[in-house]
Each structure stands twice: as C-alpha cells, then as structure tokens.
Design a protein around this motif. Sequence first.
Motif, short mmCIF file in Angstrom:
data_model
loop_
_atom_site.label_atom_id
_atom_site.label_comp_id
_atom_site.label_asym_id
_atom_site.label_seq_id
_atom_site.Cartn_x
_atom_site.Cartn_y
_atom_site.Cartn_z
N THR A 289 0.82 -1.22 0.00
CA THR A 289 0.00 0.00 0.00
C THR A 289 0.84 1.26 0.00
OG1 THR A 289 -0.14 0.08 2.40
CG2 THR A 289 -1.86 -1.16 1.26
N LEU A 290 2.13 1.08 -0.30
CA LEU A 290 3.01 2.26 -0.37
C LEU A 290 2.48 3.20 -1.45
CD1 LEU A 290 5.60 3.15 0.99
CD2 LEU A 290 6.87 2.16 -0.92
N ASP A 291 2.28 4.46 -1.12
CA ASP A 291 1.59 5.35 -2.06
C ASP A 291 1.97 6.80 -1.76
OD1 ASP A 291 -0.02 6.06 -4.09
OD2 ASP A 291 -1.91 5.54 -3.08
N GLU A 292 1.61 7.72 -2.72
CA GLU A 292 1.81 9.14 -2.49
C GLU A 292 0.84 9.59 -1.40
OE1 GLU A 292 3.77 11.49 -4.17
OE2 GLU A 292 4.81 9.74 -5.04
N GLN A 293 1.35 10.19 -0.34
CA GLN A 293 0.47 10.67 0.71
C GLN A 293 0.60 12.19 0.78
OE1 GLN A 293 -1.40 8.50 2.02
NE2 GLN A 293 -0.30 6.59 1.65
N ASN A 294 -0.54 12.84 0.95
CA ASN A 294 -0.52 14.29 1.09
C ASN A 294 -0.76 14.66 2.54
OD1 ASN A 294 -0.31 14.69 -1.73
ND2 ASN A 294 -2.49 14.19 -1.87
#
Lengths: 446, 503
Positions: free
Chosen positions: A27-32
């Motif tokens: 679930t590694l993803d771009e996080q804001n």
Amino acid sequence: MSLSKLLSDYGMLIVLILLCVFYSITTLDEQNPRGVDAAEQVTQMILDGYNTQDRIVVVSKSNPEHVLFANTLLEELESSGYQNVEHIEGEPPEVRSAFEQFDSLGVRADAVAIPQDYSTIIGNIKNRIPVMSQAQIVAPRSYRWPTFLLANNLRNVANQIVVIAIIAVGMTMVIITAGIDLSVGSLIAFSAVVAAWIIREMGGADATLGVMVLASVIAILMCGLVGFASGITITKFKVPPFIATLAVMLVASGFAYIISKGESIYEIPDSYVWLGRGADLFSIPNAVVLMVIIYVLAHILMTRTTLGRYIYAVGGNPEAARLSGIRVNLVLLFVYTMCGIMAGLGGIVQASQLKSGAPTYGLLYELYVIAAVVVGGTSLQGGEGKISGTLIGAFIIAVIQNGMNLTGVESYTQKVVLGFVILLAVLLDMLKKRSWGGKKKTVAAG
Amino acid sequence: MSKNDESPLLSVERIEKSFPGVKALKGVNLDLHRGEVHAIVGENGAGKSTLIKILAGVHQADAGTMHIDGKAVHFNTPIEAQHAGIAVIYQEFNLIPALTVRENILLGHETSKWGFFSKRDEHKIIEDLFSKMNVRMDPEAICAELSVAQQQLVEIAKSLSVGARIIVMDEPSATLTNQEVDTLFEIVRDLKEQGIGIIYISHRLDEIFEIAQRVTVLRDGEYIGTHPVERVDREGLIEMMVGRSIENEFPKHHHPIGDVRLKIDDFAHTSDEEGVSLEVRSGEVLGLTGLVGAGRTELARLIFGADRPARGTISVDGKVLNIKSPLEAIRNGICLLTEDRKAQGLVLGLSSRENFALANLNNWSKGGFVSAKEERSRFASYIDSLKIKISHQDQLAQNLSGGNQQKVLIARWLESNSDIIIFDEPTRGIDVGAKYEIYLLINKLAEAGKAIIMISSELPEVLGMSDRILVMHEGRISGEITDVLNATQEDIMTMAVGQLEAS
C-alpha cells in the motif's frame, strides 16, 4: 532456544508482523499532508520564500479538512507578520470569479497557498488569468508512505476488531476448558438492544449519563446471566456445550428481535458514542484502551491465579482435575458466565460505535471470535492456549481484512481468503504439534 | 530350541538409533528362531520400544542390519514390515471399537469383489483363525463390548490373518487378570507350536521364566546379553537390568502400628450390594488385592469421594464424616494415587510443576494469586528427595517416563500432607529401579505414621510390602491375612477366587 520453540511460541506473532510488512509494502503510495500538518508545512515554505509584504492568496474548499488547513495557515501567517493575506473559499467556479475580480482590480498575487489535492485544478485556472499567472502555487509536498500505516488506518483496524477481540477473551477461556460458546454473536445483539431499549424508555435522546451507564451495566449483567444459564445447562444437565449454546444463541437472538420489535433503536443521546468513537488518551480510541485493559487482566488471571490454573487443568483432564480436589463445575460456570459478560460488553461497544441498538448486530460474529481464538493457537481440544495468542489472532484477521480493503479486494473474495487463512492457521498448528509429538514420543520411549 | 543349520527367522545386528539429544539404541543384537518365545527386558528408557518400532518399520535404524530368513531387509514404512511378516501388538490396541470382531480382523484386506464382501467367506476365514489359535469368540461381537483380554485376542487374530510369522507383544499381560494371562500363554504356546516366533516384552519377570526360552536384556540402549532362561534367575535378571545388585526386591520395614485412622463401615456402591468394612491404622500398610474387577478400585474411589456410595459410613480418627467430593476427602487428609496415571492423575498437556501443584495451589497462593517462586522451590525439593528425573520443571508431564510421572503424582500427594494415602497399583508399568524407590517411600510414609492402603494385583508386591492383607472378590472382602510373613501367593489366590474365608 531452538528454532522450533521460537516458532511455536512466537509463530503467529511473526505471521502478524509479516502481514503488516506485506501490506505496508503493497500500500506504499503518495500521501498528502492534510489539515494542520499541511498548514504548518506551507507556512514554513512561505516563510522561506516570501517576505511579509508579499501578497499571499490562501485557497481552499469548504470541507472540514480544507477549512482546518486554511484557518491554521491564516493564523500562522498573521502571527508571523504577513500583512497581505487573502482567503478564497469555494469550488473552482467561485475561485475563478475571485481571481477574475483580482484581474479587473489589477491586483497582483505572489503566491497561492493551497492543499495538495486542490492545487492542480486551481493551478490551471490561475494560469489563464494574466494577473495571477506570475503567482507561484505553494502546496504541501506529497511523500511516499504506506496507506496501511497511516494513523487513521491503524485506528480503523483497531476499531474494526475491538468487539471481536473483547469477546474472544471469554471465548478463549471457554475453549481452553474444551468447550465452545456459539451464543456470543446473538448476545451482542441482545446486549445492544437491551441497553438501547432501556435508554429510550428512560429519556431517549435526552437520557442522563446515569441512565446510559445503568442501561449498559444491566445489559452486560443480563448477558452474564445468560452465560451462567448456559453453564448450568452444561454442568448440571450434562448437555454438550455445542448444543446448549446453540439453543441459547437462538433464544437470545429471538429476544433481541422481540424487545426491539425487529427494528433499530436510535433514540440515544449523542454522548453515548464516547466509548465507541471517542479517543481521549493520546488519541487512542477509548474502546481500544478498554480492550487492552481487559487483555491485561485476563492474561494475569490465566497465568498468575489459581483460577487460571484450574481452567487449564479442567480443559486438559477434567477427571484428573476433579480427583485433585478442583471444583470442576464451578470453573466451568465461571468461564461461561465470563464469556457471556464479554459478549455483553462487546454488544455495548458495538451499540456505542453505531449509536443504536439493532437485533441484526453480531451476525456470524461467533464464528469470527472462534476463528480469532483458533488462529491465536488455542486448541479446540482444550487444555492449552494463551490470551496473548488470541489478541494476535484477532489482529491477524483484522489486518487481513483491512489489507484486502485497502488493496481493493472485493468483499466476497475476502470471505474466501479469510476461510483459507483460518484453515491454514489450524493446519500449521497441527503440523507443529505432530512433528513435535513424534519427537517427544521417541524420547520417552524405550 | 533346535539349533538347525538354517538361518534364524529374524536376526538383528548392531542396530543403532539416535533421536535429537539422545542415543536410544547403541548396537543392539537380537535373534529369534521359529517357534521361539524370546523375551526382552529392561527398565523404561532401556530402548525396548525403540527396538520394537524399528522392527515394525515405524522408525528406521541409523546403523546395523536386519535379516529375515537370512535375507537382508529394511523397512521404510509399517506396511513393508507387515508384508515381511512382522506384526506388533502394542499396549494400546489398534481396534475400531464400533466394528465387530470380524470387521476388525479383516479390516484393510476384506475379501470383497466389486466392493461387496461375502459374509460367509469371511466367517470361514475367521473360524480358521480361531481354531488355529484354539479360541472361541463370536465374530459378530462389537469390539467395544469385549474385555481387554478378548480385544487382545482379536489383535492376535488380526496379525495372523495377514500372515505374520513374527509377533511382537508389548506388555501383553499388563492389564490382564491372572486367569486371562493363563489363556494368553496357552495361545502363545499354540502359536509357538506352529513355528511362529514371538518377541515378548514384559516387566513381570516371573512370566518370562514361565513362557520364554531366551531372554535379552537391554539397559540404557545398550545390549547387555541374551541368555536361555534356565541359566538365569530373577535376581540375576534384575541385576543386569539395573546394572547393580538389589539385595532385596521388597525392602519392607516393620515399625510399631498405632491407632485406627480410617474406618469404613458397610460401604456399598448400590443399595442391593453387600457392604465393605475395613480399617487402617497409623503406620500400617494395608495390602488390598484380588482379581481385576474384584472392586478394589471402586472401593478406593468411594472412600475418596470420587463416586458416591449408596450407603455406609466413613470415619477418620473416630469422627464420622460425610464426604461428597474428592475436595472434601483431601480436606480431611485422604488422598488417592489413581491406578490410571494418564486418565485420572495427570493433566498431560500441563508441565510437571503444574501437575504437582494441582491439588496444592492454596498452599502457596494468596488472594487467588499463585506465588510462582514458592511453587518452584517446593517442587525443586521434591525433585531432589524423590529423585525425579526431569530436564526442567516446565517439562510437559506427557514427556516423562512412567516412573517419573508416578513420582510427580506422589510429590503432589506428599505436598498435600494427607494422613491417609491410598495407592492404587503404584508400581504398574514402572521399571524395577523406580519400583524400589516407591517401596522405600511407602516405608518412610508408614514410619511417619501415615495410614496406607496399597491396592495391587502383583502378589509378590502385596506379600512383600504389606503389614496386613485384605483380599476382595466380587465387590466384597473375601479374606484377610494378618500373618503376612508366612502367607503364600496360593493363599491369596484361593481367597481371590472366593473359595475360602481364611486368615
């Protein structure tokens, strides 16, 4: 400590950790950054890049997260001495008209401070308006981080499992005595309905704190009484636990429908959600704190007290236990009563989370509870098992469910996967015991 | 045995086998002729079971050779051993209780055609088998309803039906009555006549002298020797088994006997049964014997409150008690070391320490909390004084040998400090060395003024260790022997079969 001992003692913990690692990676993803975090980051960027005379336009939508961002940012900028700060709140068309107004007034802007998820669309709008085109978009930088490991998601995992985990404490004790309690799912509904019904009858949405506490306690005690009745049926009348609690399951469920007339009871004060949705201690949900307390107490009971020792002995060999002077029936009564109380408590947590009581609550929960206990390494044959193992078992189930949600596995497939996971856990346990059993036999042989 | 020139039926040479942490067999030899009964003796842990399991194909030897009829063999699975003609009759039978005798015997090799079998053909096979063994039994009887002895016969018939030429019997007499043992021996002799080789394992040395031609002794996995039974005596065998001489198998001490501690009057299970009365004095070892099924264990359970009597009174030190449960018996200073350690004594999945503690937790707990430190130190003192062989206190009870399991249970009851101790078959399935230690302990307890009831089927033990003997027959006392020193096994047997009321 040998590898096999390590595996048998911490095997399921290792599985849990591996699952967490697996879902962290997938679930590694771009996080804001959002809300306050985002505002603080943007403040810093403005402090670094702009002087206090520059014109800063803060843009946000009117949803709570954006408002929080905007308000925090405005406050920070003001206290840092920025004088030309403007705030535009609204959907793109409104922002556009605000920008056009700037254009007609000929007011230049130096920076547009904006949440990350709003920056692209507003950036496009801005570039079409000459007076704004010079302005830089200042948005918080996104970063890579597993969605699974976000504090919000971890809280979700805990909230999802808390009811099952609490009841699994009682179920672990029952299963260690080589019994089973199928009534816990129905007792969740029964407890929730009874509590909600009492609150409605004693003031409804305006009920006092005292009424809410009283209603919850009565519901829990009634479930304890039901557990006690199961225990009597099992010890006095020698009805097999499976049958006795199967009957109780139907009876309790039936009563939940009768009391609620088959409908949800909503007339409950808003403050009733304190237990299920509140988070008072370091923003840990209150229900999770309650769960941890219960696990600690149960662990102490099972490992440090005479009663705990008797529970294991009764499950391992009831006849030997009786001939050692243990009151086997009392021990059994205790575990079934305790299991009922835990189910009642689970029902209250559920009612609090959903701010209502309905007879449909807890459907099939008995199976999830048993699954958590079994995955946690407690033998259905009785005599062995650990409270800590059950907690791990419950979390394995929760993490798998949550992970599948995050990775977009549909709910039907989730059931299939969960079924196989339970099967696998039991098989592993069997294999472990068999290889281990073979060795001990030969050592004792001769 | 005729030393003919052909090779022996079975010969095993320099067999070695290791398990993690233990070398179970260190070069064991064994040869078996056609029509021979060959006994294997040794203490628990000597390697007998491991040897059997290698013969049966359950384990594989690390080194050494095995020949059948002079041909080298090697078994990877029990099926291969079975095909080679080896059958093992374990202490725990492999019968399916709900099936009939016929179905059990023919299980796995039914005479079926297209899945249907002919009952008539099967009956024929069974009858042939039974006539070969010279026994009579209803082939349609349900196995669960048979006695232990009959089930054993079914096991033997089963092994013959697959063509076994070598039958290994592991403690076949352990749970049989004396009469049943006689029947078993007749069958063994018949099999012997038919050229079948029998490996006979038993703790009961007198049986070996009665039935076997040669005896092989193992000790700590080592091969000590093989001797014709005419060339050795009981003491010699024991010496070889334990590796040192035991001067006296029954080290009985006599000390003054005090007042009556326990008195039971007209105790009966059911109201139409004849009651049993007896008393035991302080410092006395009362031997209680009789045939299996004579009601000794039942009586012990009544005294201990494990079952409820229909009538009768029990008094301790002159005070009449109303004991309704084992808990109350324990509180009144009565304890029972049960006959069946695994089913009634131990919680096998718990540690040795926890088993020891089971009846005594209140001795070292406060407000329901157990003091682990106190518990460990108490158990440690018993490990010392009883010489319990244990790797650590948390070793699971199921991993201990029979003798050490028994010692853990004895420690449990010693710690409970009971004054009246009932030992039900205290030395069953225990090796000679541990037996001796248990006898010494019984002496010590009697010396300390405890009143002891020792239930036993082993007549030498009863005669050797008791101050007084009561014999039971069909649920009642059929005789009493006060002059134990001059009594014989025959005296007890006549009372046990209910022929004579003597003293």
